[in-house]
Design a protein around this motif. Structure first.
Motif, PDB file in Angstrom:
ATOM      1  N   VAL A 156       0.838  -1.202   0.000  1.00 10.66           N
ATOM      2  CA  VAL A 156       0.000   0.000   0.000  1.00 10.66           C
ATOM      3  C   VAL A 156       0.876   1.257   0.000  1.00 10.66           C
ATOM      4  CG1 VAL A 156      -1.624   1.344   1.397  1.00 10.66           C
ATOM      5  CG2 VAL A 156      -1.999  -1.102   1.070  1.00 10.66           C
ATOM      6  N   THR A 157       1.940   1.217   0.803  1.00  8.96           N
ATOM      7  CA  THR A 157       2.832   2.373   0.888  1.00  8.96           C
ATOM      8  C   THR A 157       3.422   2.703  -0.480  1.00  8.96           C
ATOM      9  OG1 THR A 157       3.388   1.684   3.122  1.00  8.96           O
ATOM     10  CG2 THR A 157       4.847   3.296   2.106  1.00  8.96           C
ATOM     11  N   ARG A 158       3.817   1.660  -1.196  1.00  7.87           N
ATOM     12  CA  ARG A 158       4.405   1.878  -2.509  1.00  7.87           C
ATOM     13  C   ARG A 158       3.391   2.496  -3.476  1.00  7.87           C
ATOM     14  NH1 ARG A 158       6.241  -3.035  -5.150  1.00  7.87           N
ATOM     15  NH2 ARG A 158       6.404  -3.695  -2.980  1.00  7.87           N
ATOM     16  N   LEU A 159       2.133   2.011  -3.387  1.00  5.59           N
ATOM     17  CA  LEU A 159       1.081   2.558  -4.253  1.00  5.59           C
ATOM     18  C   LEU A 159       0.805   4.030  -3.949  1.00  5.59           C
ATOM     19  CD1 LEU A 159      -1.717  -0.167  -4.439  1.00  5.59           C
ATOM     20  CD2 LEU A 159      -0.051   0.455  -6.189  1.00  5.59           C
ATOM     21  N   LEU A 160       0.992   4.406  -2.675  1.00  5.38           N
ATOM     22  CA  LEU A 160       0.631   5.771  -2.277  1.00  5.38           C
ATOM     23  C   LEU A 160       1.734   6.787  -2.557  1.00  5.38           C
ATOM     24  CD1 LEU A 160      -1.250   5.087   1.085  1.00  5.38           C
ATOM     25  CD2 LEU A 160      -2.215   5.472  -1.184  1.00  5.38           C
ATOM     26  N   LYS A 161       2.933   6.272  -2.781  1.00  2.96           N
ATOM     27  CA  LYS A 161       4.098   7.140  -2.992  1.00  2.96           C
ATOM     28  C   LYS A 161       3.835   8.241  -4.031  1.00  2.96           C
ATOM     29  CE  LYS A 161       8.286   6.631  -1.233  1.00  2.96           C
ATOM     30  NZ  LYS A 161       9.184   5.629  -0.590  1.00  2.96           N
ATOM     31  N   PRO A 162       3.324   7.882  -5.233  1.00  2.00           N
ATOM     32  CA  PRO A 162       3.145   8.900  -6.273  1.00  2.00           C
ATOM     33  C   PRO A 162       2.244  10.057  -5.861  1.00  2.00           C
ATOM     34  CG  PRO A 162       2.799   6.687  -7.157  1.00  2.00           C
ATOM     35  CD  PRO A 162       2.915   6.549  -5.691  1.00  2.00           C
ATOM     36  N   PHE A 163       1.388   9.840  -4.851  1.00  3.92           N
ATOM     37  CA  PHE A 163       0.471  10.904  -4.448  1.00  3.92           C
ATOM     38  C   PHE A 163       1.156  11.967  -3.578  1.00  3.92           C
ATOM     39  CE2 PHE A 163      -2.209   7.283  -5.404  1.00  3.92           C
ATOM     40  CZ  PHE A 163      -3.232   7.846  -6.136  1.00  3.92           C
ATOM     41  N   GLY A 164       2.363  11.651  -3.110  1.00  2.00           N
ATOM     42  CA  GLY A 164       3.095  12.630  -2.303  1.00  2.00           C
ATOM     43  C   GLY A 164       2.476  12.911  -0.947  1.00  2.00           C
ATOM     44  N   ILE A 165       1.709  11.959  -0.434  1.00  2.00           N
ATOM     45  CA  ILE A 165       1.098  12.138   0.890  1.00  2.00           C
ATOM     46  C   ILE A 165       2.007  11.504   1.942  1.00  2.00           C
ATOM     47  CG2 ILE A 165      -0.930  11.692   2.314  1.00  2.00           C
ATOM     48  CD1 ILE A 165      -2.474  11.149  -0.238  1.00  2.00           C
ATOM     49  N   LYS A 166       1.971  12.032   3.153  1.00  2.00           N
ATOM     50  CA  LYS A 166       2.715  11.454   4.256  1.00  2.00           C
ATOM     51  C   LYS A 166       2.087  10.101   4.617  1.00  2.00           C
ATOM     52  CE  LYS A 166       3.707  12.717   9.081  1.00  2.00           C
ATOM     53  NZ  LYS A 166       3.326  13.756  10.059  1.00  2.00           N
ATOM     54  N   VAL A 167       2.900   9.046   4.595  1.00  2.00           N
ATOM     55  CA  VAL A 167       2.400   7.722   4.965  1.00  2.00           C
ATOM     56  C   VAL A 167       3.133   7.256   6.211  1.00  2.00           C
ATOM     57  CG1 VAL A 167       2.102   5.326   4.230  1.00  2.00           C
ATOM     58  CG2 VAL A 167       1.920   7.168   2.548  1.00  2.00           C
ATOM     59  N   THR A 168       2.393   6.894   7.253  1.00  2.00           N
ATOM     60  CA  THR A 168       3.034   6.451   8.490  1.00  2.00           C
ATOM     61  C   THR A 168       2.579   5.042   8.850  1.00  2.00           C
ATOM     62  OG1 THR A 168       1.279   7.461   9.773  1.00  2.00           O
ATOM     63  CG2 THR A 168       3.243   8.780   9.430  1.00  2.00           C
ATOM     64  N   ARG A 169       3.327   4.437   9.780  1.00  2.00           N
ATOM     65  CA  ARG A 169       2.988   3.089  10.245  1.00  2.00           C
ATOM     66  C   ARG A 169       2.953   3.180  11.765  1.00  2.00           C
ATOM     67  NH1 ARG A 169       1.116  -1.351   9.966  1.00  2.00           N
ATOM     68  NH2 ARG A 169       2.114  -3.388   9.963  1.00  2.00           N
ATOM     69  N   LEU A 170       2.115   2.383  12.409  1.00  2.00           N
ATOM     70  CA  LEU A 170       2.070   2.400  13.871  1.00  2.00           C
ATOM     71  C   LEU A 170       3.448   2.062  14.417  1.00  2.00           C
ATOM     72  CD1 LEU A 170      -1.271   0.576  14.785  1.00  2.00           C
ATOM     73  CD2 LEU A 170      -0.816   3.016  14.662  1.00  2.00           C
ATOM     74  N   ALA A 171       3.800   2.636  15.588  1.00  2.00           N
ATOM     75  CA  ALA A 171       5.094   2.354  16.193  1.00  2.00           C
ATOM     76  C   ALA A 171       5.131   0.928  16.719  1.00  2.00           C
ATOM     77  CB  ALA A 171       5.344   3.335  17.334  1.00  2.00           C
ATOM     78  N   TYR A 172       6.280   0.282  16.566  1.00  2.00           N
ATOM     79  CA  TYR A 172       6.499  -1.020  17.174  1.00  2.00           C
ATOM     80  C   TYR A 172       7.206  -0.825  18.488  1.00  2.00           C
ATOM     81  CZ  TYR A 172       5.567  -3.461  12.847  1.00  2.00           C
ATOM     82  OH  TYR A 172       4.984  -3.984  11.746  1.00  2.00           O
ATOM     83  N   GLY A 173       7.005  -1.720  19.403  1.00  2.00           N
ATOM     84  CA  GLY A 173       7.734  -1.639  20.659  1.00  2.00           C
ATOM     85  C   GLY A 173       7.144  -2.588  21.671  1.00  2.00           C
ATOM     86  N   VAL A 174       7.655  -2.508  22.872  1.00  2.00           N
ATOM     87  CA  VAL A 174       7.133  -3.386  23.917  1.00  2.00           C
ATOM     88  C   VAL A 174       5.769  -2.862  24.354  1.00  2.00           C
ATOM     89  CG1 VAL A 174       9.276  -4.313  24.767  1.00  2.00           C
ATOM     90  CG2 VAL A 174       8.580  -2.054  25.502  1.00  2.00           C
ATOM     91  N   PRO A 175       4.805  -3.757  24.549  1.00  4.73           N
ATOM     92  CA  PRO A 175       3.476  -3.326  24.971  1.00  4.73           C
ATOM     93  C   PRO A 175       3.532  -2.718  26.366  1.00  4.73           C
ATOM     94  CG  PRO A 175       3.491  -5.670  24.371  1.00  4.73           C
ATOM     95  CD  PRO A 175       4.911  -5.217  24.464  1.00  4.73           C
ATOM     96  N   VAL A 176       2.773  -1.664  26.568  1.00  3.42           N
ATOM     97  CA  VAL A 176       2.744  -1.002  27.873  1.00  3.42           C
ATOM     98  C   VAL A 176       2.191  -1.971  28.918  1.00  3.42           C
ATOM     99  CG1 VAL A 176       1.816   0.943  29.174  1.00  3.42           C
ATOM    100  CG2 VAL A 176       2.350   1.195  26.736  1.00  3.42           C
ATOM    101  N   GLY A 177       2.865  -2.047  30.053  1.00  6.95           N
ATOM    102  CA  GLY A 177       2.389  -2.900  31.132  1.00  6.95           C
ATOM    103  C   GLY A 177       2.903  -4.322  31.055  1.00  6.95           C
ATOM    104  N   ALA A 178       3.569  -4.666  29.944  1.00  8.51           N
ATOM    105  CA  ALA A 178       4.069  -6.035  29.806  1.00  8.51           C
ATOM    106  C   ALA A 178       5.464  -6.134  30.422  1.00  8.51           C
ATOM    107  CB  ALA A 178       4.120  -6.442  28.347  1.00  8.51           C
ATOM    108  N   ASP A 179       5.899  -7.355  30.649  1.00  2.44           N
ATOM    109  CA  ASP A 179       7.201  -7.596  31.232  1.00  2.44           C
ATOM    110  C   ASP A 179       8.187  -7.792  30.089  1.00  2.44           C
ATOM    111  OD1 ASP A 179       9.374  -8.662  32.721  1.00  2.44           O
ATOM    112  OD2 ASP A 179       7.934  -9.263  34.254  1.00  2.44           O
TER     113      ASP A 179
END
Lengths: 199, 199
Positions: A156-179
């Motif tokens: 999807v990101t590649r398809l959206l590139k030509p439109f020149g819109i900002k494309v973001t992805r959710l942040a990855y990381g350790v889940p809040v509250g997890a060990d």
């Protein structure tokens, strides 16, 4: 060989069509259902027909909706940001946060060649039409953090590139509250990569 | 708070009534069902109503049956031995062996004070009536090898004592084809207790 009497066999078959339900579980469900009072079974049967008859897909975002246009798409105060998700469950999850004030686009799945799901099976064409027509400043690709979700996000990101819109992805990381002990290596690697300075 | 639109919420509620199904699984089932074609949903709904309408309990043995008297109870060549089981699934399991030529008595559960199941909730009175009326030479108590199944077996055995009939219980031991490594200690203990001389 059908093991049980026909009406039971047929009910088991129906339950076995549900995702992740094998013959054993289906039999368990069917047997339990036989113990229900008549009105309860009527209610179940009615809920099935009702859901199928009343639940449509929003013609803009493809989310489930009782009307042709879902309440989110009808809400003119939600503007600018478009969040792309796999299915209606993801919409509900993000809505629960009450933080996101944009609109959604439900793809209806993820790319999965092994299951015969290509771009034509997803609402990709409709997505591009929306990008052209609507006044969108940012697209958040919020497919699930699975291999297939990643692949779809990249596509999807590649398809959206030509439109020149900002494309973001959710942040990855350790889940809040997890060990940290229970975080898998990939997640930890991503969490370290995405580390932020404490200010 | 209902998270989804009403018809979906109601369908999720129905699925969540099935044994072992929580809200998450129920949502998964309901979502999958929305993707089914209309005829498939009609078939599911029909199978539910059909099963409830057509499946009765045999008035003698309490097994599920399409007629007032089940085929096993109607079979006069099956005589002498009565096998007591918890539910219709157990009847099917034993029938699959094609070795047992007696009749069945389906208790409809096991004694479980914590769940409010006492002797009155089971077909115990009917069992004693059969023992009096029918020409039974042996009773096999084939309740499941669980704590509650054991308790029920002991209870039934005590009730049958005054009738002077031979009462037996299925043999315990290691399952054929299984690896000893995976047998639990209780099963192994029982298997050793019940060991037989090789002749």
């Amino acid at each position: 060989m059908s093991e049980y009497i026909l009406p039971l066999e047929q009910l088991i078959e129906q339950f076995a069509k549900l995702p992740g339900v094998g013959r054993k579980t289906a039999t368990r469900y069917a047997m339990a259902l036989l113990e229900w009072p008549g009105e309860a079974v009527d209610a179940f049967s009615g809920a099935l027909l009702d859901a199928k008859a009343k639940i449509k897909r929003c013609r803009i975002c493809n989310n489930i909706s009782e009307s042709e246009l879902c309440p989110i798409c009808s809400d003119d105060t939600r503007q600018g940001v478009l969040c792309i998700v796999e299915d209606p469950r993801a919409v509900m999850s993000i809505e629960r946060v009450r933080d996101f004030k944009g609109k959604y686009h439900v793809l209806g799945g993820v790319l999965s060649p092994i299951n015969g799901v290509g771009p034509e099976q997803l609402k990709i064409k409709e997505l591009l039409q929306r990008i052209e027509k609507e006044n969108i400043t940012e697209v958040i690709v919020a497919t699930n953090p699975t291999v297939e979700g990643e692949t779809t996000a990249m596509y999807v990101t590649r398809l959206l590139k030509p439109f020149g819109i900002k494309v973001t992805r959710l942040a990855y990381g350790v889940p809040v509250g997890a060990d940290l002990e229970y975080a898998d290596e990939v997640t930890l690697t991503r969490a370290i990569e995405g580390r932020r300075e404490i200010t």
